[in-house]
Design a protein around this motif. Structure first.
Motif, PDB file in Angstrom:
ATOM      1  N   HIS A   4      -6.008  -0.099   6.537  1.00  0.00           N
ATOM      2  CA  HIS A   4      -6.166   0.862   7.642  1.00  0.00           C
ATOM      3  C   HIS A   4      -6.747   0.155   8.873  1.00  0.00           C
ATOM      4  O   HIS A   4      -6.005  -0.277   9.722  1.00  0.00           O
ATOM      5  CB  HIS A   4      -7.027   2.089   7.280  1.00  0.00           C
ATOM      6  CG  HIS A   4      -6.255   3.167   6.602  1.00  0.00           C
ATOM      7  ND1 HIS A   4      -5.245   3.848   7.216  1.00  0.00           N
ATOM      8  CD2 HIS A   4      -6.340   3.678   5.347  1.00  0.00           C
ATOM      9  CE1 HIS A   4      -4.737   4.733   6.381  1.00  0.00           C
ATOM     10  NE2 HIS A   4      -5.374   4.647   5.237  1.00  0.00           N
ATOM     11  N   HIS A  10      -9.809   1.292   1.280  1.00  0.00           N
ATOM     12  CA  HIS A  10      -9.364   2.088   2.434  1.00  0.00           C
ATOM     13  C   HIS A  10     -10.529   2.063   3.420  1.00  0.00           C
ATOM     14  O   HIS A  10     -11.540   2.738   3.186  1.00  0.00           O
ATOM     15  CB  HIS A  10      -9.103   3.536   2.027  1.00  0.00           C
ATOM     16  CG  HIS A  10      -7.778   3.788   1.381  1.00  0.00           C
ATOM     17  ND1 HIS A  10      -7.448   3.341   0.124  1.00  0.00           N
ATOM     18  CD2 HIS A  10      -6.687   4.467   1.838  1.00  0.00           C
ATOM     19  CE1 HIS A  10      -6.223   3.752  -0.174  1.00  0.00           C
ATOM     20  NE2 HIS A  10      -5.728   4.434   0.854  1.00  0.00           N
ATOM     21  N   HIS A  51       0.847  -1.203   0.000  1.00  0.00           N
ATOM     22  CA  HIS A  51       0.000   0.000   0.000  1.00  0.00           C
ATOM     23  C   HIS A  51       0.879   1.248   0.000  1.00  0.00           C
ATOM     24  O   HIS A  51       1.431   1.627   1.028  1.00  0.00           O
ATOM     25  CB  HIS A  51      -0.910  -0.034   1.247  1.00  0.00           C
ATOM     26  CG  HIS A  51      -1.925   1.061   1.316  1.00  0.00           C
ATOM     27  ND1 HIS A  51      -3.241   0.846   1.661  1.00  0.00           N
ATOM     28  CD2 HIS A  51      -1.832   2.406   1.102  1.00  0.00           C
ATOM     29  CE1 HIS A  51      -3.909   1.986   1.650  1.00  0.00           C
ATOM     30  NE2 HIS A  51      -3.068   2.958   1.327  1.00  0.00           N
ATOM     31  N   ASP A  91       1.990   2.822   3.454  1.00  0.00           N
ATOM     32  CA  ASP A  91       1.066   3.915   3.104  1.00  0.00           C
ATOM     33  C   ASP A  91       1.826   5.173   2.651  1.00  0.00           C
ATOM     34  O   ASP A  91       1.277   6.280   2.697  1.00  0.00           O
ATOM     35  CB  ASP A  91       0.142   4.271   4.288  1.00  0.00           C
ATOM     36  CG  ASP A  91      -1.071   5.099   3.860  1.00  0.00           C
ATOM     37  OD1 ASP A  91      -1.399   5.111   2.660  1.00  0.00           O
ATOM     38  OD2 ASP A  91      -1.685   5.748   4.725  1.00  0.00           O
ATOM     39  N   HIS A 144       1.328   5.360  -2.025  1.00  0.00           N
ATOM     40  CA  HIS A 144       0.838   6.408  -2.942  1.00  0.00           C
ATOM     41  C   HIS A 144       2.065   7.180  -3.434  1.00  0.00           C
ATOM     42  O   HIS A 144       2.110   8.397  -3.311  1.00  0.00           O
ATOM     43  CB  HIS A 144      -0.090   7.372  -2.206  1.00  0.00           C
ATOM     44  CG  HIS A 144      -1.271   6.750  -1.519  1.00  0.00           C
ATOM     45  ND1 HIS A 144      -2.556   6.883  -1.979  1.00  0.00           N
ATOM     46  CD2 HIS A 144      -1.368   6.008  -0.385  1.00  0.00           C
ATOM     47  CE1 HIS A 144      -3.400   6.257  -1.157  1.00  0.00           C
ATOM     48  NE2 HIS A 144      -2.703   5.726  -0.182  1.00  0.00           N
ATOM     49  N   LYS A 151      -0.423   3.323  -6.002  1.00  0.00           N
ATOM     50  CA  LYS A 151      -1.775   3.734  -6.360  1.00  0.00           C
ATOM     51  C   LYS A 151      -1.769   5.019  -7.175  1.00  0.00           C
ATOM     52  O   LYS A 151      -0.895   5.865  -6.997  1.00  0.00           O
ATOM     53  CB  LYS A 151      -2.595   4.004  -5.091  1.00  0.00           C
ATOM     54  CG  LYS A 151      -2.750   2.784  -4.199  1.00  0.00           C
ATOM     55  CD  LYS A 151      -3.505   3.131  -2.921  1.00  0.00           C
ATOM     56  CE  LYS A 151      -3.367   2.032  -1.877  1.00  0.00           C
ATOM     57  NZ  LYS A 151      -3.926   0.738  -2.273  1.00  0.00           N
TER      58      LYS A 151
HETATM   59 ZN   LIG Z   1      -3.688   4.933   1.442  1.00  0.00          ZN
END
Ligand SMILES: [Zn+2]
Length: 408
Positions: A269, A247, A77, A321, A79, A146
């Protein structure tokens, strides 16, 4: 063929359950060990001297120092496709400003959207590559990336094409996920549901045509999409056979049940998941992904209830994350080590969450364990006991990282 070793310790991660709690005495720890590699794959794992005798023609890549070897980490995960930074948001958070106040002062996700829209495809690709290179140095050999800062068809496509290009140039494997459903963009005229419908009609078919990704994500939260909106979107994704990730349960509970209902590959999460949510996830095949980096980045005390999830027999992974807003650090091992001491996770559970259990969240069955036929993705630490890796809380990094049998 290449024989790499000897390693003081080799942590194979073989023979461990996919779900539930693990004790350290279940770990297979080989000593004076080696890995025999041909092309991308592991041919055999065992004692260095035995393998040298058995394969006298293999080239020996001799490791002349104390070494702990373990599988390359898998970060499921991130970004890391973004331009600009949000250091000013962070400064405002340090001074006690709330999420809303930061957004009103021009910060928040929307500022990353604006910066990312301004960047060219090539610029984005090189930003991803440099972040991936940093991750590789930390032992991460597979990285999910992502989209989600484009928030219209053209800009989301730019992001996903940039991820595809970066994957071609990066030594790590980058696995793309469409997060066009990150939030309803401020400049979209219409309701959130109209925006999602637009994505379904005009973006998803192109993802297939260009082979950009088979994975899609949605952020379900008060500031993003409601449960009902998400249910519509997930049903459409399911019809199109996309792998779903959500999410879920970051600030308010509810979306994890949706993830289970739609047989999502992962629910990520879960900071506020309660007993009912934990029980439902534990019964499912959906991987629970803990993201301690966002709790550290936001300065909030609640974290994913990984101990309870494992005790209930869930499949638990830990990811970074890494993103410009809530989780700027991007140091997966440091985060996992710190998270582990708070949540009381065994070393076996932490390493499983970063390797073969993480692989499950990406539906990858060819990595995360050091054994025959697996990809030769592994990392070497300048230590003589695996316990020292977590003991140093992420400060000691690997001195060598191998991807597909090559030192990178
Ligand atoms: Zn995220």
């Amino acid at each position: 063929m290449k024989l790499i070793g000897p390693f003081t310790q080799l942590l194979t991660m073989r023979g461990l359950n996919l779900r539930g709690s693990l004790q350290d005495d279940q770990l297979e720890v080989l000593t004076n060990a080696a890995i025999l590699v041909a092309e991308k794959n592991i041919i055999e794992v065992g004692n260095f001297d035995d393998l040298r005798k058995k394969y006298p023609s293999a080239n020996v890549e001799y490791i002349a120092q104390k070494t702990v070897a373990l599988p390359g980490f898998i970060d499921v995960h991130t970004h890391i496709c973004f331009a600009g930074d949000r250091a000013n948001d962070y400064a405002m958070r340090l001074s006690g400003k709330t999420y809303l106040e930061i957004a009103q002062k021009g910060g928040g996700i929307w500022s990353s959207v604006q910066k990312t829209r301004e960047a060219s495809l090539d610029e984005l690709a090189s930003l991803i590559e440099s972040r991936a290179a940093r991750h590789i140095k930390d032992g991460v050999t597979t990285i999910e990336v992502k989209s989600g800062y484009g928030l219209n068809v053209a800009q989301e496509l730019k992001m996903l094409r940039a991820i595809k290009l970066a994957n071609k140039n990066s030594k790590a494997d980058l696995i793309a996920t469409c997060l066009a459903a990150h939030m309803k963009p401020r400049d979209f005229e219409g309701l959130a549901i109209d925006y999602l419908e637009n994505i379904v009609k005009n973006l998803l078919p192109i993802l297939r045509e260009e082979n950009l990704t088979n994975r899609a994500d949605i952020f379900v939260e008060k500031t993003a999409f409601t449960i009902d909106e998400a249910r519509y979107y997930l049903a459409e994704l399911q019809k199109l056979n996309f792998d779903i990730t959500v999410h879920a349960d970051q600030f308010s509970a509810g979306a994890s049940a949706l993830a289970v209902e739609f047989d999502a590959v992962s629910a990520d999460h879960l900071e506020v998941s309660g007993e009912a949510e934990i029980a439902a996830i534990a019964k499912s095949n959906t991987v629970a992904v803990a993201l301690p980096g966002s709790s550290y980045g936001l300065g909030i005390y609640h974290m994913t209830p990984a101990r309870k999830l494992l005790d209930a027999s869930a499949i638990v992974a830990i990811a970074s994350d890494w993103n410009p807003g809530s989780a700027p650090m991007g140091d997966l091992l440091a985060q996992a080590a710190m998270f582990g001491i708070y949540e009381k996770l065994s070393a076996a559970e932490i390493f499983a969450a970063l390797t073969f259990r993480a692989a499950k969240a990406l539906k990858l069955s060819d990595r995360g364990i050091i054994e025959k036929n697996m990809l030769a993705d592994f990392q070497l630490y300048p230590l003589d006991n695996y316990q020292q890796i977590l003991y140093n809380q992420g400060k000691i990094k690997p001195f060598a990282v191998y991807k597909n049998g090559e030192k990178i």
